[in-house]
Design a protein around this motif. Structure first.
Motif, PDB file in Angstrom:
ATOM      1  N   UNK A  30      15.678 -24.523   5.759  1.00 33.54           N
ATOM      2  CA  UNK A  30      14.715 -23.524   6.227  1.00 33.54           C
ATOM      3  C   UNK A  30      15.454 -22.516   7.088  1.00 33.54           C
ATOM      4  N   UNK A  31      14.823 -21.371   7.321  1.00 38.22           N
ATOM      5  CA  UNK A  31      15.431 -20.370   8.202  1.00 38.22           C
ATOM      6  C   UNK A  31      15.640 -20.950   9.596  1.00 38.22           C
ATOM      7  N   UNK A  32      14.713 -21.801  10.039  1.00 36.73           N
ATOM      8  CA  UNK A  32      14.838 -22.411  11.368  1.00 36.73           C
ATOM      9  C   UNK A  32      16.078 -23.302  11.440  1.00 36.73           C
ATOM     10  N   UNK A  33      16.342 -24.066  10.367  1.00 38.06           N
ATOM     11  CA  UNK A  33      17.524 -24.928  10.343  1.00 38.06           C
ATOM     12  C   UNK A  33      18.810 -24.094  10.352  1.00 38.06           C
ATOM     13  N   UNK A  34      18.813 -23.038   9.577  1.00 43.32           N
ATOM     14  CA  UNK A  34      19.988 -22.156   9.550  1.00 43.32           C
ATOM     15  C   UNK A  34      20.186 -21.514  10.918  1.00 43.32           C
ATOM     16  N   UNK A  35      19.093 -21.054  11.546  1.00 43.43           N
ATOM     17  CA  UNK A  35      19.170 -20.445  12.872  1.00 43.43           C
ATOM     18  C   UNK A  35      19.745 -21.426  13.883  1.00 43.43           C
ATOM     19  N   UNK A  36      19.288 -22.677  13.852  1.00 43.27           N
ATOM     20  CA  UNK A  36      19.799 -23.672  14.793  1.00 43.27           C
ATOM     21  C   UNK A  36      21.298 -23.886  14.597  1.00 43.27           C
ATOM     22  N   UNK A  55      18.646  -9.026  11.869  1.00 43.66           N
ATOM     23  CA  UNK A  55      17.207  -8.927  12.078  1.00 43.66           C
ATOM     24  C   UNK A  55      16.453  -9.174  10.779  1.00 43.66           C
ATOM     25  N   UNK A  56      16.979  -8.645   9.677  1.00 42.93           N
ATOM     26  CA  UNK A  56      16.323  -8.839   8.380  1.00 42.93           C
ATOM     27  C   UNK A  56      16.388 -10.297   7.943  1.00 42.93           C
ATOM     28  N   UNK A  57      17.535 -10.931   8.182  1.00 39.89           N
ATOM     29  CA  UNK A  57      17.734 -12.306   7.728  1.00 39.89           C
ATOM     30  C   UNK A  57      16.964 -13.320   8.572  1.00 39.89           C
ATOM     31  N   UNK A  58      16.940 -13.134   9.901  1.00 38.78           N
ATOM     32  CA  UNK A  58      16.370 -14.145  10.787  1.00 38.78           C
ATOM     33  C   UNK A  58      15.096 -13.707  11.500  1.00 38.78           C
ATOM     34  N   UNK A  59      14.745 -12.430  11.435  1.00 44.52           N
ATOM     35  CA  UNK A  59      13.622 -11.914  12.215  1.00 44.52           C
ATOM     36  C   UNK A  59      14.149 -11.381  13.531  1.00 44.52           C
ATOM     37  N   UNK A  65      18.273 -13.924  19.809  1.00 49.09           N
ATOM     38  CA  UNK A  65      18.885 -15.167  20.296  1.00 49.09           C
ATOM     39  C   UNK A  65      20.325 -15.289  19.802  1.00 49.09           C
ATOM     40  N   UNK A  66      20.548 -14.976  18.539  1.00 51.93           N
ATOM     41  CA  UNK A  66      21.896 -15.036  17.967  1.00 51.93           C
ATOM     42  C   UNK A  66      22.805 -14.028  18.664  1.00 51.93           C
ATOM     43  N   UNK A  67      22.298 -12.817  18.866  1.00 56.15           N
ATOM     44  CA  UNK A  67      23.073 -11.784  19.551  1.00 56.15           C
ATOM     45  C   UNK A  67      23.485 -12.268  20.935  1.00 56.15           C
ATOM     46  N   UNK A  68      22.533 -12.814  21.675  1.00 60.95           N
ATOM     47  CA  UNK A  68      22.828 -13.276  23.043  1.00 60.95           C
ATOM     48  C   UNK A  68      23.848 -14.409  23.046  1.00 60.95           C
ATOM     49  N   UNK A  69      23.676 -15.390  22.171  1.00 64.38           N
ATOM     50  CA  UNK A  69      24.616 -16.512  22.131  1.00 64.38           C
ATOM     51  C   UNK A  69      26.015 -16.050  21.731  1.00 64.38           C
ATOM     52  N   UNK A  70      26.079 -15.138  20.786  1.00 65.47           N
ATOM     53  CA  UNK A  70      27.379 -14.641  20.329  1.00 65.47           C
ATOM     54  C   UNK A  70      28.048 -13.800  21.408  1.00 65.47           C
ATOM     55  N   UNK A  71      27.267 -12.935  22.061  1.00 64.09           N
ATOM     56  CA  UNK A  71      27.816 -12.143  23.171  1.00 64.09           C
ATOM     57  C   UNK A  71      28.319 -13.047  24.293  1.00 64.09           C
ATOM     58  N   UNK A  72      27.565 -14.094  24.610  1.00 63.85           N
ATOM     59  CA  UNK A  72      27.988 -15.032  25.650  1.00 63.85           C
ATOM     60  C   UNK A  72      29.312 -15.693  25.274  1.00 63.85           C
ATOM     61  N   UNK A  73      29.409 -16.185  24.037  1.00 65.46           N
ATOM     62  CA  UNK A  73      30.642 -16.847  23.595  1.00 65.46           C
ATOM     63  C   UNK A  73      31.829 -15.883  23.657  1.00 65.46           C
ATOM     64  N   UNK A  74      31.619 -14.647  23.233  1.00 69.79           N
ATOM     65  CA  UNK A  74      32.719 -13.670  23.220  1.00 69.79           C
ATOM     66  C   UNK A  74      33.097 -13.246  24.638  1.00 69.79           C
ATOM     67  N   UNK A  75      32.103 -13.075  25.519  1.00 64.37           N
ATOM     68  CA  UNK A  75      32.415 -12.770  26.919  1.00 64.37           C
ATOM     69  C   UNK A  75      33.242 -13.909  27.525  1.00 64.37           C
ATOM     70  N   UNK A  76      32.828 -15.141  27.252  1.00 68.46           N
ATOM     71  CA  UNK A  76      33.534 -16.279  27.839  1.00 68.46           C
ATOM     72  C   UNK A  76      34.950 -16.434  27.285  1.00 68.46           C
TER      73      UNK A  76
END
Length: 192
Positions: A30-36, A55-59, A65-76
């Motif tokens: 499901x999209x939720x499983x892929x998102x997780x 946005x098109x793929x996940x809403x 949420x993906x943007x924030x997690x990825x930005x956090x990982x890259x900042x760190x």
């Protein structure tokens, strides 16, 4: 048929079988499983995707949420390479950053630190409920369509880079709206 043509046909058939098998596996998620899965470990694939594709793929909400997690990982990653402790995401800082990004987008403004009613970063974090803070900083950008590009823009701008790696900051929040990017950094007194 010569050997090259036979090899090409066999390779093509194997490739088609592999693609079919991969798609069949993905159909069962499901999209939720892929998102997780994506949120568990941001990948280069997500960094390189255009934001509107996410946005098109996940809403829109899941993409944020993906943007924030990825930005956090890259900042760190940048911080670790420069001897700074990792940051943690803070929901109040996310709120302040998102509100400012939406203000910039709604008013068709480039990246600026002045917000609604002349507000500055300190006003916006207080309004978002970030209390007892000791340090506050903000990076804004405009026009990048990929996460890696905004990180690169901040890394190669000396004032933005100093903010990214400052040892004063312990927490961060991110906002994104219509190619406006905002990172709000903070640190709270012990006991918050």
């Amino acid at each position: 048929m010569d050997t090259m043509k036979k090899a090409f046909i066999i390779f093509s058939l194997l490739f088609c079988c592999l693609v079919f098998a991969q798609n069949k596996i993905l159909i069962h998620k499901t999209k939720e499983e892929i998102l997780q899965e994506v949120l568990q470990k941001p990948t280069v694939r997500q960094e390189r995707k255009k934001i509107w594709d996410l946005e098109e793929e996940y809403g829109k909400d899941s993409a944020l949420l993906i943007i924030r997690q990825t930005l956090l990982a890259m900042h760190n990653e940048v911080r670790a390479a420069n001897g700074a402790e990792p940051l943690t995401l803070n929901e109040q800082l996310n709120t302040a950053a998102q509100r400012h990004a939406e203000y910039l987008c709604k008013n068709n403004l480039p990246s600026t630190h002045t917000g609604a009613g002349g507000s500055q970063c300190t006003h916006r974090i207080r309004a978002a409920g970030y209390k007892n803070w000791t340090w506050c900083g903000e990076n804004c950008a405009h026009g990048q369509d990929r996460i890696e590009r905004v990180i690169s823009a901040w890394k190669y701008s000396p004032p933005h880079f100093r903010t990214m790696i400052s040892k004063n900051y312990k927490e961060v929040g991110f906002g994104y709206c219509g190619s406006r990017w905002v990172a709000v950094f903070g640190a709270q007194k012990a006991g918050k």
